[in-house]
Structures are given as C-alpha cells and as structure tokens.
Design a protein around this motif. Structure first.
Motif, PDB file in Angstrom:
ATOM      1  N   TYR A  35       0.829  -1.208   0.000  1.00 31.29           N
ATOM      2  CA  TYR A  35       0.000   0.000   0.000  1.00 31.29           C
ATOM      3  C   TYR A  35       0.864   1.259   0.000  1.00 31.29           C
ATOM      4  O   TYR A  35       0.635   2.201  -0.778  1.00 31.29           O
TER       5      TYR A  35
ATOM      6  N   THR B 130     -11.205   4.264   3.162  1.00 32.31           N
ATOM      7  CA  THR B 130     -11.169   4.221   1.689  1.00 32.31           C
ATOM      8  C   THR B 130     -12.005   5.331   1.065  1.00 32.31           C
ATOM      9  O   THR B 130     -11.796   5.688  -0.094  1.00 32.31           O
TER      10      THR B 130
ATOM     11  N   PRO C  74      -6.376   6.451   4.013  1.00 33.72           N
ATOM     12  CA  PRO C  74      -5.975   5.054   4.264  1.00 33.72           C
ATOM     13  C   PRO C  74      -4.540   4.929   4.768  1.00 33.72           C
ATOM     14  O   PRO C  74      -4.242   4.040   5.570  1.00 33.72           O
TER      15      PRO C  74
ATOM     16  N   SER D 226      -4.334   0.743  -4.648  1.00 36.25           N
ATOM     17  CA  SER D 226      -4.301   0.955  -3.196  1.00 36.25           C
ATOM     18  C   SER D 226      -5.626   0.571  -2.545  1.00 36.25           C
ATOM     19  O   SER D 226      -5.644  -0.005  -1.449  1.00 36.25           O
ATOM     20  N   VAL D 227      -6.747   0.888  -3.189  1.00 42.87           N
ATOM     21  CA  VAL D 227      -8.057   0.515  -2.647  1.00 42.87           C
ATOM     22  C   VAL D 227      -8.164  -1.008  -2.532  1.00 42.87           C
ATOM     23  O   VAL D 227      -8.640  -1.540  -1.517  1.00 42.87           O
TER      24      VAL D 227
ATOM     25  N   ILE E 264      -6.210  -2.265   0.510  1.00 46.16           N
ATOM     26  CA  ILE E 264      -6.913  -2.022   1.775  1.00 46.16           C
ATOM     27  C   ILE E 264      -7.977  -3.089   2.009  1.00 46.16           C
ATOM     28  O   ILE E 264      -8.142  -3.601   3.130  1.00 46.16           O
TER      29      ILE E 264
END
Length: 520
Positions: free
Chosen positions: A309, A371, A408, A470-471, A474
């Motif tokens: 991340y 998020t 995040p 990145s989402v 998470i």
C-alpha cells in the motif's frame, strides 16, 4: 519438552495445530511460555505490587485521558505539522526563484525532490532500532532539532550539488518522526483511541499546508513590494528551520519517554496510565532486539500488504507534494497565486483525516471508512485529467479533492500501532512500511516529466492507477485481519485454554499471543 517443531509455530494463526500435554504448561501455548522471560517495561510498574489493587473506573480513565491528551497531543500535532511543512518548502521555493538561482534545468528539480527520500530510506531501519533502544522522547527531540538545523542550511546552498546534500540529510533526520509518533500513540492510548489520535496529529499536515502557503505568499509579496537582502525562497527555509528547532527544544523539555517518567503524572497515575492500555496486549516498550520477532515480521503477510500500500499510494504523494505549486500554475494561475490557492487543499485534508479517524474508531471499521477519502481523491484526479485547460476553477477543485487521499495511509499507520505487537516486530514493520513510503515518494516526482508540461497527463493517469491498486490492497488487509480474528477466537474457545498472569506485558507478538485481537 518436545522439539520446537512440535510446538506452536508462529502464534495464533497457526494455533490450530494440536499439541499434546507435554507441549503446554497449564494449557498455556508453549511459544508464549518460551518468550515470557524478556518482558515489557510496563512490568516494572506492576512488579512488587502483589496484594495492591489498582482501581481504574471509567471516570478515572476519562480523567487520565484528558490529562494525556493535554500534555501530548499539542506537541505531537505541532511537530508533525512542521514535519510536513519542512518537506513542502521545496514546492513553495520552486516558484519563488529557487530553480533559477540553483540552475535546476532539465530534471534536476525532480532529483532534488527525490533525494530527501533517499536519505529517509537509507536511515529508516537504523532509526527505528534507535527509537526502540534509546529513550524515545530524547532521541526524537534530537532528530527534530537537527532537521531544523539542516533545513536552515538549505538557505546557504548556491548550487545543485549543495541542494542534493542538504535534502539527503534532511531525509535522514526526518525519518524518525512518523515511526516515533506511532510508538508514542501505541504507548499511551488504547486501541479504540488510536485511530482518532493518529488522524488528529497527521491532520496537521493540512494545517501546515495552510500555514506554509500563507507564510510563503506573505514573504513573496513582501519581497516584491519592499525588497530583501536575500532571495525570498531562502527566507522561507530560514523561517521554517528556526521554528522547527525552537519547537524541538520544547519537545525535549516536556515530552516523556513513557508513562514511567512522565513528570506531570503522580506515581499512582503512572501505574494507572499503564493499566489503562493493558487491553492493547502489547505494553509500553522493550529495548531488547529479538531475532525471532524480526523473522516473524519478514514472513507476516500483513507486513507486505502494508508495504505494498505504501509503495502504490505514495507514488502519487511524491508527485503531488513536490509539484502541487507548479500544477496549480499549470491551471492558469500566477506563481504567487499558486502559493495562496494551494491552502484550501489543507482544509480538505484536515476534515477528511479527522472525520475518517473518528468514525473509524466509533464504528470499529477504520479500514473501510478510510477508503472513502481515497475514492474522493480519485474523483478529483479524474476531474483534473478530463476537464479542459480553460476550466481553471474545475481543475483547481479537482486538486482540492485529491488532498483527501491520505486517509488510508493514516489508517494503516494507526494499525501499526494497534495491530502489530512485540516491540522488535513493531519497529521492523514500521521501518518496512516507511521504506516503501520512501520508494513511492522517490518514484513520484519522476513521473512528472518536463516534456509533459503543462498538463502532465501521463503523471495524472499514473496517479489514478496507483490509487485504484491501493483501494484493492486495503480491502485485502481488512479481509485478512477479520480471518485471523476468527482463527484466534476458535483457539481461545478450546477446552482448557488459559493464559499467563500479566501476559499483556510479556512483549509477545500479535501472532503468538492468542489474546491479541486485530482491529479492523
């Protein structure tokens, strides 16, 4: 005692492996017993108090929390704001004459931007070891004062080579701040309090952006109207550097290393301040290096999910942090206006971080709620890419929305405080997380190529792709923590399971401690 291969191998995710009675002492897992001989600093507070009853009711806990907030949070907030301000001074200086005075032609500015993170990366693991080994507040204070001094030296640079050297050492000394502040938060606050506190002190990045933009604008306008003995960009570096050194001195005087030497707490309140974080299952510090915890950190999937991340999300951060003034200029505004118009982005960051931090702690879903800020940032970058050059206001609004992106990153930073136990493991995971952060920030400025000006479309598309990745990262971390909690709960429900007295203070890792529950 059976061979360790027959013992519980790597903590609760692996505790479903059955062991016979010779592998357990009173149904306490063998691995817990094995590592119970090098306990946490918190055990000093409870040593010798057999028969003494510590009463920590809700009213006393709230009173202590207010006192802790009053004494710790102002220092943490101001220093972290200066930490961000000191990094963004380069962006302000870039539109105040620095590029011309230092002959930063071609991609030299990009390399000066990245050099900070080379220093940060090179010193990140050593500084994490020192944060564990040395008195936490005193070592942090030393680094704060030194980075202020180095920042002042930037005003004395006259060429590209000198600027590279200053930026490298600035990264070296700032490397201690984020992991150090995560350790402070872990020491003093319960799991349910940590997300909000990390969000608050990290949100001072936004206050710093507002404050820094206004200061840089005032200096630029004042020099234009009245003149100055030195270039305006040099004044910016001197003001921020001297301010950092002054606040660093206050940090040295007032910040305790942990509850045991907090002068503003009575002896009883020191014990109660430790008792209130017993629920964290990780104590307040252990200065000994433990090889098994290092190995566990390196094979833990969560470590590398955190690192992935940080790498993906900080490619955009590295670009935007160093180029936001130039990006606003590309929308059709003057360099002086860019200093002023960048400040509302700080307000967006403040609101996003505090709201997401508070809601995450209140509803117990830090990761999922965080998020939302990243999704807003993706929308903002799409506006910058899709809107025509003539739509200055719309593209500027898109930039403001991108400033919600850190939510995040901050949630994961708070989870290093909350979800990683064992002090050698915690400092190792923090180092890996921030090394990946450095790598992303080194790459970030390089995607803003001079040949792509003024729109920088390839860089903007790269940012969108990184944020989408990145989402997904998470969501994986959320699923993995939830899955591990189910496995731990199943192990604790086995007949005859028990735990050691003061097991919370034994410096066990999150994986080997069956009592440890991951926050989501």
């Amino acid at each position: 005692m059976a061979d360790d291969k027959e013992a519980v191998a790597m903590g609760s995710p692996h505790l479903e492996k059955e062991t016979d009675s010779s592998d357990r002492r009173g149904s306490v897992p063998t691995r817990v017993v094995k590592h119970a001989n090098d306990a946490d600093e918190a055990l000093k507070a409870v040593a010798g108090q057999e028969g003494e009853v510590l009463v920590l009711d809700e009213a006393t806990s709230k009173k202590l929390l207010k006192s802790i907030d009053l004494h710790l949070m102002p220092l943490l907030c101001i220093i972290y704001g200066l930490n961000y301000l000191d990094k963004t001074t380069l962006s302000y200086a870039s539109v105040m004459g620095l590029r011309k005075d230092l002959n930063l032609t071609g991609d030299r500015y990009q390399w000066i931007s990245s050099m900070f993170y080379f220093g940060y990366l090179a010193w990140e693991y050593p500084t994490n070891r020192l944060l564990q080994r040395l008195p936490l507040a005193k070592y942090s204070s030393f680094c704060i004062i030194m980075w202020g001094l180095v920042l002042c030296c930037m005003a004395a640079t006259t060429n590209y080579s000198g600027a590279l050297a200053v930026r490298f050492f600035l990264g070296v000394f700032e490397a201690a701040v984020t992991p150090g502040f995560a350790l402070f938060t872990s020491q003093w606050y319960t799991k349910k309090e940590q997300g909000t506190r990390v969000g608050i002190w990290f949100s001072f990045n936004g206050f710093a952006q507002i404050f820094g933009g206004l200061i840089a604008y005032a200096i630029a306008k004042g020099v234009r109207l009245h003149g100055a003995a030195i270039a305006p960009w040099k004044i910016v570096f001197l003001v921020t550097g001297l301010l950092t050194m002054a606040v660093g001195a206050l940090f040295l005087i007032f910040m305790p290393d942990n509850q045991l030497n907090a002068r503003w707490l009575s002896p009883l309140d020191r014990k109660l301040a430790i008792e209130r974080v017993r629920v964290n299952q990780q104590g307040i510090g252990n200065k000994h290096f433990k090889l098994y915890q290092l190995k566990e950190a390196l094979i833990d999937p969560l470590t590398w999910a955190f690192a992935s991340y940080a790498l993906a999300a900080d490619i955009p951060n590295g670009g935007i942090t160093n180029f936001f003034s130039q990006l606003i200029v590309s929308f059709g505004y003057t360099p002086e206006q860019s200093l002023l118009y960048g400040t509302p982005g700080g307000a967006v960051e403040i609101v996003a971080l505090i709201v997401c931090g508070y809601l995450g702690d209140r509803y117990g879903h830090r990761l999922l709620i965080s998020t939302s800020g990243l999704l807003v940032a993706i929308l903002g970058m799409i506006l910058i890419v899709a809107l025509p050059l003539s739509n200055d206001g719309g593209r500027l609004a898109g930039y403001y929305l991108t400033q919600a992106s850190p939510t995040p990153f901050v949630a994961l930073l708070s989870l290093i405080s909350t979800n990683v136990a064992g002090w050698t493991k915690k400092t190792t995971v923090a180092a890996i997380y921030l090394i990946s952060y450095c790598a992303g920030n080194i790459i970030g400025p390089q995607v803003f190529r001079p040949s792509d000006a003024p729109r920088y479309v390839p860089a903007e598309i790269t940012i969108i792709c990184c944020w989408v990745v990145s989402v997904c990262d998470i969501l994986f971390i959320y699923w993995y923590c939830k899955y591990q909690n189910k496995k731990k709960a199943a192990f604790r429900s086995q007949p005859g399971y028990s735990k050691l007295e003061n097991q919370e203070w034994l410096d066990l890792t999150d994986r080997e401690n069956p009592e440890f529950v991951y926050s989501l």
